[in-house]
Design a protein around this motif. Structure first.
Motif, PDB file in Angstrom:
ATOM      1  N   ASN A 108      -3.839  -6.956  -7.509  1.00  0.00           N
ATOM      2  CA  ASN A 108      -4.383  -5.984  -6.683  1.00  0.00           C
ATOM      3  C   ASN A 108      -5.716  -5.441  -7.237  1.00  0.00           C
TER       4      ASN A 108
ATOM      5  N   CYS B 290       0.799  -1.256  -0.061  1.00  0.00           N
ATOM      6  CA  CYS B 290      -0.028  -0.090   0.062  1.00  0.00           C
ATOM      7  C   CYS B 290       0.736   1.328  -0.063  1.00  0.00           C
TER       8      CYS B 290
ATOM      9  N   GLN C 227      -8.479  -3.921  -0.915  1.00  0.00           N
ATOM     10  CA  GLN C 227      -6.923  -4.221  -1.548  1.00  0.00           C
ATOM     11  C   GLN C 227      -7.009  -5.288  -2.239  1.00  0.00           C
TER      12      GLN C 227
END
Length: 261
Positions: free
Chosen positions: A207, A22, A188
């Motif tokens: 992703n 992230c 996510q």
């Protein structure tokens, strides 16, 4: 027991994956100023100094009274005890925590005292089981002010979520790995497991941001209809701010007990 160990390892690996992929920075050093805003024009340090000054005369004698008996302490132990007691009093007076709520929307909240997790359980309108595991604050990102201003901004705190959704013990389980910000929920990862049987090294899936916009919107709508939405993120931030204060005071009380005994 083996299943629990595998699940614990899997959960640890998942959040390590989030932290490395992230855009925010995971930080181990957290300052209380991020969680408790001053209630006056004074700074946090000024408030603390004023509070400590008012309690300066407390427990200065190395002979400390405990349960009707006087136990001798070294000057160092006496000083540490006085500082710990002052900190407990300060935290309790400055921003006292309240009793945690046990329910939010369709979910029952299971707190875990002494741990950095909570669990929420609920049912969807489709009679699906929903289990959410949420961390305490585990990261932050600095968000500059809107309008292109070069200075100023605020720290946005981050909470990691695992959202499990399944129907029936024999069916497959969908698991969403999410980031909960103070005003928004962000997906996510999405992947699928056989309920009760977790692979040792699961495929984490692509992703979510690399998928088509339509598919991303579909996932968000899927969660929203099951109560996993921006409102839940806001609730979790309020809950964790309170839990952070509760855990801090309890930790200080345990520290005091260890030194006294």
């Amino acid at each position: 027991m083996a299943r629990a160990l595998v699940h614990g390892w899997r959960r640890s690996q998942i959040f390590q994956k989030i932290a490395s992929s992230c855009s925010y920075n995971i930080t181990n050093k957290r300052e209380k100023e991020h969680f408790i805003k001053p209630i006056s024009c004074f700074s946090m340090s000024q408030c603390r100094d004023a509070h400590n000054t008012s309690n300066k005369s407390r427990s200065t004698n190395p002979q400390i009274q405990t349960q009707g008996q006087t136990k001798p302490y070294s000057p160092f132990e006496s000083k540490i005890l006085r500082l710990v007691r002052d900190e407990i009093q300060y935290q309790s007076d400055y921003a006292p925590p309240h009793q945690p709520v046990a329910e939010f929307d369709r979910f029952m909240v299971e707190d875990r005292p002494g741990e950095q997790w909570i669990t929420l359980r609920g049912k969807s309108a489709q009679d699906e089981n929903i289990k959410i595991e949420a961390t305490m604050f585990d990261g932050s990102v600095f968000a500059p002010k809107s309008g292109g201003e070069s200075t100023g901004g605020e720290v946005q705190l981050h909470i990691s979520l695992l959202v499990d959704i399944w129907k029936g013990e024999q069916n497959e389980l969908m698991e969403f790995v999410c980031s909960a910000w103070s005003d928004a929920l962000e997906i996510q990862k999405v992947y699928i497991f056989k309920h009760g049987g977790f692979p040792t090294r699961p495929y984490m899936g692509p992703n979510i941001k690399d998928m088509s916009t339509k598919l991303q919107n579909g996932f968000y709508e899927f969660l929203r209809t099951r109560g996993v939405n921006d409102g839940l993120s806001k609730f979790l931030h309020e809950y964790m701010m309170n839990k952070d204060r509760i855990e801090l005071i309890q930790w200080l009380q345990k520290l005091q007990s260890v030194i006294e005994n």
